[in-house]
Design an enzyme around this catalytic site. Structure first.
Site, PDB file in Angstrom:
ATOM      1  CB  SER B  46      24.048 -11.332  32.279  1.00  0.00           C
ATOM      2  OG  SER B  46      24.431 -12.042  33.864  1.00  0.00           O
ATOM      3  CD  GLU B  47      22.259 -16.517  34.097  1.00  0.00           C
ATOM      4  OE1 GLU B  47      22.851 -16.185  33.877  1.00  0.00           O
ATOM      5  OE2 GLU B  47      22.991 -17.280  35.583  1.00  0.00           O
ATOM      6  CG  ASN B  48      20.523 -10.730  34.337  1.00  0.00           C
ATOM      7  OD1 ASN B  48      21.472 -11.226  34.690  1.00  0.00           O
ATOM      8  ND2 ASN B  48      20.268  -9.778  35.413  1.00  0.00           N
TER       9      ASN B  48
END
Lengths: 234, 207
Positions: B46-48
């Site tokens: 997840s890019e966060n």
């Protein structure tokens, strides 16, 4: 300011003593995760305007930086995503605020670049789209556009734990843009849930060395709000 | 009969090789996370700032600082890691993510994607999508076949502003699996009892 340690401040208001209208402000956090709650509240109580704000979401779901947004203190915003932020979307469409939408990876890299002393870089991200307009294109293995570093006068970030030199430790996904912003701003103000003595954090565990932090204070009254609570089905 | 979201997710998962890394976009693609069989040993990114998303937390383990890019609470599995956004997008831009699964407004035969704005009407922003489509090894689009107005979203040319050019590898809708090849959409599979007429796509963009 504390005469024995010029980095340690009493609270958000104390640490923001020289924050003024017209300044560029970076604000860490992804949605509401890892936002500098105390600093945002303090700025919402200050008589400042014409701010340029660099933050992935400019608040979300009516909270976080939305407090400052709805006071119309923000002249220009850099962000990657405005979905879930109707207060921002409506101001964008009514041209009450100038928004530069930046692809999230380019956004984080532009901030990192500023902190690392890199003036610009080439990336395929955004080639052939609206965000490439007016930007230099150069062909490597494939066409890339030039993106420039993004810096700020101030950064407000939140860490779970920090020592009095400013060494920081972040919890889970609350790290996001915060270490990058700390590197890219002239004055980085950090609020922490736990302010500890120098030496209390194992050097192996430090996510951001204190050299990038100018001011730190013990935060209080954290809400740590969850935007979308989803639990395992029982 | 059209596929459900879960069945669409299963179609997407058929393309995943074991031990690969996958990024899932906001919205419909999140259904994929719930359907991936454990024995595939997929690492969900997840890019966060997390690699190794496992599903949802319990009431006891839920943490406000552990979320996915849709700002939903998550849990992580053994072997997971946390990192900052620059490293996270380094994984994406640097070609270390095997598959990304994204929603879309429009896809065209030239593998172009539009999914971030409708001029004058709706702006969501691109988030990480422009980085993901240019950086991931394979880009899979998971979306409804038709717009709210009933028009097929698989087109000869995207009308909306592009997210990326020449980036889409596969499209999974409730009606089938399609591969844009530069000239047409190849039909790789149709949902049960679906015919090519049900797709309402112009014959010159369909094989």
């Amino acid at each position: 300011m504390n005469p024995n340690n010029p980095k340690v401040f009493k609270d958000a208001k104390d640490a923001l003593y020289d924050f003024q209208s017209g300044k560029t402000l970076m604000s860490g956090g992804f949605g509401l995760c890892g936002i500098a709650e105390n600093c945002i509240d303090a700025i919402s109580e200050m008589n400042v305007n014409n701010l340029t704000v660099i933050s992935n979401n400019i608040g979300n779901s009516g909270r976080g930086l939305v407090k400052i947004l709805v006071q119309d203190k923000i002249k220009k915003a850099y962000c990657s995503y405005v979905g879930g932020n109707p207060d921002l979307e409506v101001r964008m469409l009514n041209k009450k605020i100038e928004v530069e939408l930046v692809p999230q990876g380019t956004f984080s890299e532009r901030i990192r670049a500023a902190g690392m002393g890199i003036r610009a870089f080439y990336t395929p991200t955004g080639f052939g789209t609206l965000i490439a307009e007016g930007k230099e294109v150069k062909n490597f293995d494939r066409p890339c556009i030039m993106e420039t570093a993004l810096s700020a006068d101030f950064a407000i970030i939140k860490a779970q734990k920090g020592d009095k030199f400013g060494n920081l430790w972040f919890k889970e996904t609350a790290r996001n843009f915060s270490p990058l912003m700390a590197m890219a701003a002239k004055i980085t103000i950090v609020e922490v849930e736990e302010l500890v003595e120098i030496g209390d954090i194992d050097p192996h565990e430090i996510h951001l060395p204190g050299i990038f932090v100018q001011r730190i204070f013990q935060g209080k009254n954290y809400k740590n709000e969850i935007e979308f609570l989803l639990l395992e089905k029982e | 009969m059209a596929w459900t979201n879960s069945e669409m997710a299963d179609e997407v998962i058929l393309f995943f090789k074991p031990f690969s890394s996958v990024n899932l976009g906001i919205g419909m693609p999140t259904a994929v996370a719930e359907r991936i069989p454990e024995n595939l040993q997929i690492m969900i990114h997840s890019e966060n700032g997390v690699l190794g998303v496992s599903g949802r937390p319990t009431k006891q383990s839920v943490s406000p600082t552990l979320i996915n890019a849709g700002k939903e609470t998550i849990a992580v599995k053994k072997g997971a890691s946390y990192f900052d956004s620059a490293l996270s997008f380094g994984m994406i831009r640097g070609g270390h993510i095997d598959y990304c699964v994204l929603g879309a407004m429009e896809v065209d035969v030239s593998r172009n994607l539009a999914n971030w704005m409708v001029p004058g009407k709706k702006v969501t922003g691109m988030g990480g999508a422009m980085d993901l489509v240019n950086g991931s090894k394979q880009v899979i689009i998971m979306m409804n076949h038709f717009s709210k107005e009933g028009e097929a979203k698989l087109l000869s040319h995207c009308q909306l502003p592009f997210t990326g050019l020449n980036v889409v590898d596969l499209v999974v809708t409730e009606l089938g699996v399609f591969k844009p090849n530069g000239n047409i959409f190849e039909v790789l599979k149709l949902a049960p009892n679906t015919t090519k007429e049900d797709l309402k796509m112009s014959i010159n963009i369909l094989n």
